[in-house]
Design an enzyme around this catalytic site. Structure first.
Site, mmCIF file in Angstrom:
data_model
loop_
_atom_site.group_PDB
_atom_site.id
_atom_site.type_symbol
_atom_site.label_atom_id
_atom_site.label_comp_id
_atom_site.label_asym_id
_atom_site.label_seq_id
_atom_site.Cartn_x
_atom_site.Cartn_y
_atom_site.Cartn_z
ATOM 1 N N ASP A 1 -13.010 4.925 1.851
ATOM 2 C CA ASP A 1 -11.589 5.061 2.193
ATOM 3 C C ASP A 1 -11.185 6.527 2.204
ATOM 4 O OD1 ASP A 1 -8.828 5.181 2.326
ATOM 5 O OD2 ASP A 1 -8.472 3.641 0.811
ATOM 6 N N GLU B 1 -7.213 0.435 -4.537
ATOM 7 C CA GLU B 1 -7.216 0.336 -3.072
ATOM 8 C C GLU B 1 -8.516 -0.213 -2.484
ATOM 9 O OE1 GLU B 1 -5.908 4.253 -1.950
ATOM 10 O OE2 GLU B 1 -3.922 3.852 -2.778
ATOM 11 N N LYS C 1 2.738 11.235 -3.358
ATOM 12 C CA LYS C 1 1.736 10.536 -4.166
ATOM 13 C C LYS C 1 0.857 11.530 -4.930
ATOM 14 C CE LYS C 1 -1.690 6.866 -3.546
ATOM 15 N NZ LYS C 1 -2.155 5.902 -2.525
ATOM 16 N N ASP D 1 0.882 -1.162 0.000
ATOM 17 C CA ASP D 1 0.000 0.000 0.000
ATOM 18 C C ASP D 1 0.920 1.212 0.000
ATOM 19 O OD1 ASP D 1 -1.674 2.119 0.551
ATOM 20 O OD2 ASP D 1 -2.369 1.362 2.492
HETATM 21 MG MG MG Z 1 -4.467 4.504 2.314
#
Ligand code: MG
Ligand code: ADP
Length: 599
Positions: A169, A147, A70, A9
């Site tokens: 999320d 994800e 990111k 992840d």
């Molecule tokens: Mg995350």
């Protein structure tokens, strides 16, 4: 364990790595949390720092530290760190390299292959950049996994019944919501929505702005000019935010946040959870709009849901559960650790791909449409950028679609195809994926047909090829924008740079459990007893030295506090007590920051 594939992840704020060890998928790493802050930096001595150590110096040296890389993945803009420049992929590669190091301590050898997760909403360019980061870190990225799908896999472990679940999320920098059907071994994503620019960082920003305003109202001083003060304020805001998840109100005190004409100005404020929720409510409301869209796209209604799975650190914010419960009428579940669940899911898929008996079939979808621009009409006038979706969003992957084009005038030997992703009927308001030139066509008087084939692979990455219909010949395609994959030689050179940099890093993983001691990853064993994974023993003694040198310049109160911290650190080092050492290091760093800044 030669065929070991790890699941990673690669988060905006924190990253984790998981693998199949001792018959189970486990998150591997030192420390209680097993999370690696996604931070990279260079110490003042020029040493590379990755993770906790980099995060700890963020407040002191923002120009030598990078976080949330990111958010820049897929962009061509280089980032500057100390006196060096990097591509976002290179910075991510350093994070991946550290995670691989963590895994190799447990596996006994460096992992070579990885499944890496990305937000469902990541564009083609962002997915490609993630692949490249893996390659630069020496990892063959066997699959890019969305994800929420990973989270669904983690939650699906050990449960056989058919369930429709909403995965919500909310991490540090991204928000994703998906509707999944989990049945036995099959996890199918019905729809995905999200915002790759929304997360806990924004909550921090809002709270920090609120604090800055309070500071201004009190002292008449703008923090804009004071970068160290601003950095401390942001740090304080994040800490306060976390506290507000558990407590109804929090007191924030930052002594001498700014020194103005020799006078230290303090920040002193109390904020209630209610006030804080007032600040962030609009952002959470916007996530609920995305949630409704995802439900609509899945052809589902809230009452058809069996579960809401909460993923990401920011879902610990009570308002998230409150509003979801209010709107959907279902208690959200946090059965799997919200911070580790994506990594675990990636680990499940990685293990399956490596041939371990975790049979789980995965049907993922394209979270957005892909299409081309063409000459059409808008508002009754000709418009050259009309958008025609070819691959509609939420189509299961992998898939291939072929479109026919014709030349527009006699003897035309080249056509230009612009591929976009998005939903807007005006192509220019979507994201340009690539500008493809099909060249070398047979010159003909009548229209010449070209078949344009688009293949969207399991990673959600698009590949375009073209064939001239009359000859069957494949045509050369060049991509005009700079999203092309790097050549093998470029990657090899990049790998070399990352390897050299990484191997020169300052904060080595001292005192880790021996690589051949898999028992050490047992849940209840303190992984890092006598290990100083992030702060590092060397870094700690360096700090001690610095502090001892400063002792006689300190005010009496500070000196007493410093001496006490020195004793605590010495004791913690002697006893190999990592968490105590880390606490003392953090406290001493704060103190020194204050002392050095205001001598
Ligand atoms: Mg995350
Ligand atoms: P990412 O997926 O972006 O890497 P994470 O899932 O690790 O992010 O979540 C990180 C975010 O969660 C950060 O913004 C952090 O401040 C926030 N967070 C962590 N713990 C809490 C908490 N107890 N309450 C509120 N927010 C939290």
């Amino acid at each position: 364990m030669s065929d070991c594939i790890v699941g990673i992840d690669l988060g905006t704020t924190n990253s984790e790595i998981a693998a199949f060890v001792d018959g189970q998928v486990r998150v591997l790493g030192p420390g209680e949390t097993r999370m690696l802050p996604s931070c990279v930096g260079f110490s003042t001595a020029g040493d590379l720092l990755v993770g906790e150590a980099a995060r700890n110096q963020q407040v002191l040296y923002p120009e030598r530290t990078i976080r949330s890389i990111k958010r820049q993945m897929g962009s061509q803009e280089p980032v500057t760190l100390a006196d060096k420049t990097f591509t976002p992929q290179e910075v991510s590669a350093l994070i991946l390299r550290e995670l691989a190091e963590w895994a190799s301590r447990v596996l006994g050898q460096p992992p070579r292959q990885a499944v890496i997760t990305v937000p469902a909403y990541f564009s083609d360019a962002q997915r490609n950049a993630t692949r490249e980061a893996g390659a630069l870190a020496g990892l063959d990225v066997v699959r890019i996994l969305n994800e929420p799908t990973a989270a669904g896999l983690a939650y699906g472990l050990g449960d056989g019944s058919r369930q429709t679940a909403l995965v919500y999320d909310l991490g540090g920098g991204t928000f994703d919501v998906s509707v999944l059907v989990i049945e036995g071994d099959i996890t199918e994503v019905l729809s995905s929505h999200g915002d790759n620019r929304l997360g806990g960082d924004d909550f921090d920003d809002l709270l920090a702005a609120h604090l800055a305003k309070a500071f201004h109202d009190r002292h008449g001083v703008e923090l804009g000019e004071h970068s160290a003060g601003k950095a401390r304020l942001w740090w304080a805001a994040e800490q306060a935010k976390r506290k507000l998840s558990a407590e109804p109100d929090v007191k924030i005190h930052e002594a001498a946040l700014v020194i103005e004409s020799g006078t230290p100005l303090h920040l002193d404020i109390e904020i209630s959870r209610e006030e804080y929720e007032g600040l962030i409510r609009p952002l959470i409301e916007s996530t609920l709009d995305s949630t409704s869209k995802a439900l609509r796209d899945a052809g589902t209604t809230p009452d058809a849901l069996d579960a809401i799975l909460l993923v990401g650190g920011s879902t610990r914010t009570p308002l998230v559960s409150t509003l979801l419960r209010e709107r959907i009428g279902l208690d959200p579940s946090q059965a799997v650790h919200p911070d580790l669940c994506v990594a675990l899911g990636a680990g499940v898929l990685a293990s399956r791909l490596a041939g371990h008996a975790i049979e789980r079939v995965l049907v993922d979808v394209s979270p957005y449409s892909f299409g081309v621009s063409h000459l059409g009409e808008r508002g009754g006038v000709p418009y050259p950028h009309c958008y025609r979706p070819i691959i509609p969003r939420n189509t299961p992957l992998p898939l291939t679609r072929t479109e026919r084009y014709s030349t527009a005038y006699p003897y035309q030997t080249a056509v230009d195809v612009q591929v976009y992703q998005g939903e807007d009927e005006d192509a220019l308001r979507n994201v340009l994926v690539g500008d493809f030139q099909v060249e070398g066509l047979t010159p003909t008087e009548e229209p010449n047909d070209i078949l344009c084939r688009m293949h969207l692979d399991l990673d959600g990455i698009l590949e375009v090829t073209a064939v001239e219909k009359r000859t069957g010949a494949s045509k050369h395609i060049t991509i005009a924008n700079a999203l092309t994959a790097k050549s093998a030689a470029e990657i090899a050179a990049g790998q070399q740079r990352i390897r050299e940099l990484y191997e020169s890093r300052g904060d080595v993983l001292e005192g880790w459990p021996a690589p051949d001691a898999p028992d050490n990853i047992d849940e209840d064993i303190d992984l890092v007893a006598s290990a100083l994974p992030a702060a590092g023993r060397a870094a700690a003694s360096h700090l001690l030295e610095r502090s001892r040198r400063l002792l006689d310049q300190m005010h009496e109160e500070d000196r007493e506090a410093a001496i006490e911290l020195h004793d605590q650190m010495d004791a913690a080092i002697a006893a190999g007590n990592t968490s105590e050492l880390q606490n003392a290091v953090r406290a001493l760093e704060e103190l020194l920051f204050f002392v050095e800044g205001h001598r």
